[in-house]
Motif scaffolding. Structure first.
Motif, PDB file in Angstrom:
ATOM      1  N   TRP A 100       0.813  -1.216   0.000  1.00  0.00           N
ATOM      2  CA  TRP A 100       0.000   0.000   0.000  1.00  0.00           C
ATOM      3  C   TRP A 100       0.852   1.275   0.000  1.00  0.00           C
ATOM      4  O   TRP A 100       1.929   1.341   0.578  1.00  0.00           O
ATOM      5  N   CYS A 101       0.341   2.309  -0.617  1.00  0.00           N
ATOM      6  CA  CYS A 101       1.072   3.566  -0.776  1.00  0.00           C
ATOM      7  C   CYS A 101       1.319   4.231   0.580  1.00  0.00           C
ATOM      8  O   CYS A 101       0.589   3.990   1.535  1.00  0.00           O
ATOM      9  N   CYS A 160      -1.671   5.424   2.875  1.00  0.00           N
ATOM     10  CA  CYS A 160      -2.887   4.642   2.637  1.00  0.00           C
ATOM     11  C   CYS A 160      -3.445   4.184   3.978  1.00  0.00           C
ATOM     12  O   CYS A 160      -2.701   3.788   4.872  1.00  0.00           O
ATOM     13  N   CYS A 169      -7.147  -2.814  -3.898  1.00  0.00           N
ATOM     14  CA  CYS A 169      -6.126  -2.559  -2.879  1.00  0.00           C
ATOM     15  C   CYS A 169      -6.481  -3.257  -1.575  1.00  0.00           C
ATOM     16  O   CYS A 169      -5.671  -3.960  -0.984  1.00  0.00           O
ATOM     17  N   ASN A 214     -12.434   4.144  -0.026  1.00  0.00           N
ATOM     18  CA  ASN A 214     -11.468   5.186  -0.393  1.00  0.00           C
ATOM     19  C   ASN A 214     -11.992   6.058  -1.531  1.00  0.00           C
ATOM     20  O   ASN A 214     -11.248   6.796  -2.141  1.00  0.00           O
ATOM     21  N   CYS A 236      -6.826   7.866   0.455  1.00  0.00           N
ATOM     22  CA  CYS A 236      -6.157   7.299  -0.717  1.00  0.00           C
ATOM     23  C   CYS A 236      -5.528   8.477  -1.429  1.00  0.00           C
ATOM     24  O   CYS A 236      -6.126   9.078  -2.312  1.00  0.00           O
TER      25      CYS A 236
END
Ligand code: SF4
Ligand code: SF4
Ligand code: SF4
Lengths: 382, 100, 288
Positions: free
Chosen positions: C28-29, C32, C63, C133, C212
């Motif tokens: 995950w970014c 996130c 995701c 998100n 997000c």
């Protein structure tokens, strides 16, 4: 359970015999969605399963039905759903998941006239290639074609056995005529019904690799709730079940999935030969049409044509070695099926130009009669 | 524990240390940061109720600035930083210290 | 008191035993919120003391769908939209297990929307944790069933012409017995709410509003995850017991969170147990 296997001789509907076969095989979970001409299977399961501690659940659609039988199989139950062509179209999404995750289950497709909504109440055999290739990607599938009510029972048991042994979804490719036929069926005593179970891990959780296999290429399956902390993903995965996104890993996994069935094809493939020993013309057929074909072959013999019948029991894997073998013996193949040549093309492929291949085809809605096949034998006889 | 930091961030100037402060059990916290797990979202720093953490100048292996503990004595042990870290890079342990 | 210099082995994060640590770090970014929501779930399982082998997690695609790949339970990463029916089968086969569906809004509400409402209707004994998100993050930020009206995504370059679902209202109307919404900033409330949901019989649903930054924050000028979280802090309003129809999310003024529904109704498995008893008394069963 005392009344799980209804041992005895019955006059029974094909769809009901299928349900009884499932129950006799140990199926205790059925998820389905009503669709003609498979609804009677669901109805029978809805009545019978609760008495046996099993569960019938009617899902909101065929997508859900297929997903639910995969989930319940991961919990350790033997599971089944039943549908017809339009429903199979939806189920194919999760049949692909079942193949990738290697989850045993049985999908019954009582074929009707197609495409689209087609002929809900009338016969068809047009889903043969859909059963083979309908989900995306390269995979192998097992599909059985019953020709009688007895075989609706027997082949459903067999479908469960193959699903369990090879850890794969198995399709029972029935048709409306067999499903709605009522005839004699003999259900044996439970001790005479051979049942196979899925391979299970023999090592403790710390040593267990969910997708590691021996030379059988069939990985032992740990169930939910046993402490193995299984991870299953539809992504390309390694032996731990973990996603791994590259060409080599994909090659390794998909190759094994293909070989798992191909390697065992000799044990899986089943067909019946009638009067083939000295035959010059081989009629190839399956499902309800094989009954007309048998009649045509007998009549041809009376009329002096040396005809024989090759009846496919496993439509998939296709017995191409046997076709190749026969092309050294016969002068003509005649394929009879209620579609435009889905198996005829397979026969042509296997015969590889050695022997001409003719077809007796219909689009669905009516059966192919023995006379229509007989005519083809006369017309084509070299 | 110093009297002027007992209230957490030390912003309450009229607090006096109780005479028996050294005799009663009190909470002790320890903050462990795994800087290389950090992806630099800044949540721990921003939402710590006692401004215990600050973004450090150093870069971790992934190229982010992990947090560092700048006011350890202010930590209340609420564990918010631990729960809000999406990377599970912070551990806050609480223990009751009984004076000997 | 203070920072200790301890070796990583000496202190263990409370989530570690529930994670497939050989798969971390997750994909995950930065910023996130999915990791926070997953942590809240792990904390809830831990605090309830549910045996680890009695928990199953089923995810779909997206995701949030990756959650199943990180948690050390029996975990299944299924097809897009289908985790709820898969989990339905699993729960029926293993009624003694706690079966949790952990997936995203696109997966559960768009492609899987029909399964969501029918699972709520039949009150199947599942807990669904839906990370919202507001877009399809995995594919790069497209409009989804929860994207606010006028919000920008890669497929709504002129602003979203459609209107989003009010998820609590949707699932409550369909029959869910427990419905709550929290943002990931409300991580303690979220954990407590998940604990409650896991203890209810029947269909429980928790919407988790999550930043997000890549797919939603930046294109809509909310900014990075931190700005999104600040936005939650400033705009979130806890309104327990609010009628779900009044719980629509408005991205310009307020984000109502809280527990909206908590009521008892016989669950699918409870009714099923009665069904067994009735069926075994049915004299007509022998020949069907
Ligand atoms: S435990 Fe609470 S007070 Fe201590 S550093 Fe973390 S957030 Fe701040
Ligand atoms: S919350 Fe975690 S990832 Fe974010 S800055 Fe703090 S330590 Fe780094
Ligand atoms: S795209 Fe959005 S939801 Fe997906 S991992 Fe990145 S921040 Fe999370």
């Amino acid at each position: 359970m005392s009344n799980a296997v209804l041992t005895g001789t019955h006059f029974m509907l094909g769809d009901h015999a299928c349900a009884e076969g499932a129950i006799a095989a140990g199926c205790r979970f059925f998820a389905g969605y009503p669709i003609t001409p498979a609804t009677e299977i669901a109805e029978r399961m809805a009545r019978r399963l609760p008495q046996l501690g099993g569960v019938y659940i009617q899902m909101e659609d065929e997508l859900a039905s297929m997903a639910a039988i995969l989930g319940a199989s991961c919990g350790g139950m033997k599971t089944m759903t039943a549908t017809s062509g339009p429903g199979l179209s939806l189920m194919l999404e999760n049949i692909g998941l079942g193949i990738m995750l290697e989850i045993p289950c049985v999908v019954v497709n009582v074929q009707r006239g197609a495409p689209s909504t087609g002929l809900p109440t009338l016969v068809g055999q047009g889903d043969v290639m859909q059963a083979r290739w309908g989900s995306h990607g390269d995979y192998e599938i097992i599909a059985l074609a019953p020709s009688s009510v007895q075989e609706m029972f027997d082949f459903t048991v067999l479908a469960f056995n193959l699903a369990e042994r090879y850890r794969t979804p198995v399709i029972l490719l029935a048709d409306e005529a067999v499903g709605h036929l009522t005839e004699r069926v003999v259900i044996p005593p439970p001790e005479e019904i051979e049942l196979w179970e899925r391979p299970r891990p023999t090592v403790p959780p710390e040593e267990y690799l969910p997708y590691a296999t021996d030379e059988s290429l069939i990985p032992p399956m740990a169930l939910a709730g046993e402490g193995y902390f299984v991870h299953m993903t539809g992504l390309t995965h390694d032996e731990r079940g973990y996603p791994i996104i590259n060409g080599e890993a994909h090659e390794r996994l998909v190759r094994r999935l293909l070989e798992k069935i191909r390697k065992h094809a000799p044990e899986i493939i089943r067909y019946e030969e009638v009067l083939m020993d000295d035959a010059e013309v081989a009629v190839v057929s399956y499902g309800i049409t094989a009954r007309s074909a048998l009649r045509a072959v007998r009549e041809a013999r009376r009329q002096g044509i040396r005809a024989g019948l090759l009846r496919l029991i496993t439509v998939w894997p296709f017995p191409e070695d046997q076709i190749r073998e026969l092309s050294r013996q016969v002068e003509l193949f005649v394929v009879a099926e209620i579609n435009q040549g889905q198996i005829r093309r397979e026969v042509e492929r296997a015969a590889a130009g050695q022997v001409p291949v003719a077809g007796v085809h219909k689009l669905g809605g009516t059966l192919i009669t023995p006379d229509e096949i007989l005519e083809a034998l006369w017309v084509r006889k070299p | 524990m110093a009297a002027n930091t007992f209230s957490g961030n030390g912003s309450f100037p009229f607090w006096r240390e109780p005479l028996d402060a050294q005799q009663i059990p009190h909470l002790s916290t320890s903050i462990t940061i795994f800087p290389d797990l950090c992806k630099g979202c800044g949540y721990c720093v921003e939402f710590c109720p006692a401004q215990v953490l600050a973004t450090s100048d150093r870069l971790n292996a992934k190229g982010y600035h992990p947090p560092e503990v700048v006011k350890p004595e202010a930590c209340t042990g609420c564990q918010f930083c631990m729960r809000v870290c999406p990377e599970y890079a912070i551990i806050v342990e609480k223990k009751l210290e009984v004076p000997t | 008191m203070g920072t200790q210099t301890v070796t990583p082995q000496a202190v263990q994060h409370p989530y570690t035993r529930y994670l497939r640590t050989d798969r971390l770090p997750h994909i995950w970014c930065p910023g996130c919120g999915i990791g926070i929501a997953m942590g809240a779930f792990l904390a809830a399982v831990d605090e309830l003391g549910i045996p680890q082998e009695k928990v199953a997690v089923v995810s779909g695609i997206g995701c949030t769908g990756r959650v199943a790949g990180y948690v050390k339970f029996d975990s299944y990463h299924t097809t897009h939209g289908r985790p709820i029916p898969f989990a339905t089968g699993l729960k029926i086969a293993r009624p003694e297990m706690t079966v949790v569906v952990f997936s995203g809004d696109g997966d559960l509400v768009s492609i899987g929307g029909n399964h969501l409402i029918h699972a709520a209707r039949r009150n199947i004994d599942l807990t669904v944790i839906c990370v919202n998100n507001f877009n399809y993050g995995m594919t790069g930020g497209q409009m989804g069933p929860t994207t606010p009206h006028r919000a920008r995504t890669t497929t709504t370059p002129y602003g979203n012409l459609e209107f989003p679902f009010n998820l609590p209202y949707l699932v409550a109307a369909a029959g869910a017995v427990y419905v709550a919404r929290w943002t990931v900033l409300h991580v303690f409330h979220l954990r407590e709410s998940i604990k409650e949901a896991l203890q209810r019989r029947g269909f429980s649903f928790i919407e988790v509003v999550s930043p997000c930054p890549v797919g939603f924050g930046r294109p809509n000028k909310i900014g990075e995850g931190l700005e999104e979280m600040r936005f939650y802090r400033e705009h979130a309003l806890i309104q327990n017991g609010l009628h779900p129809k009044d719980a629509a999310l408005s991205f310009r003024d307020r984000i109502v969170v809280g527990k909206f529904v908590d009521e008892a109704r016989p669950s699918f498995l409870q009714v099923l147990e009665d069904h067994f008893r009735n069926a075994s008394r049915d004299p007509s069963h022998r020949e069907g």
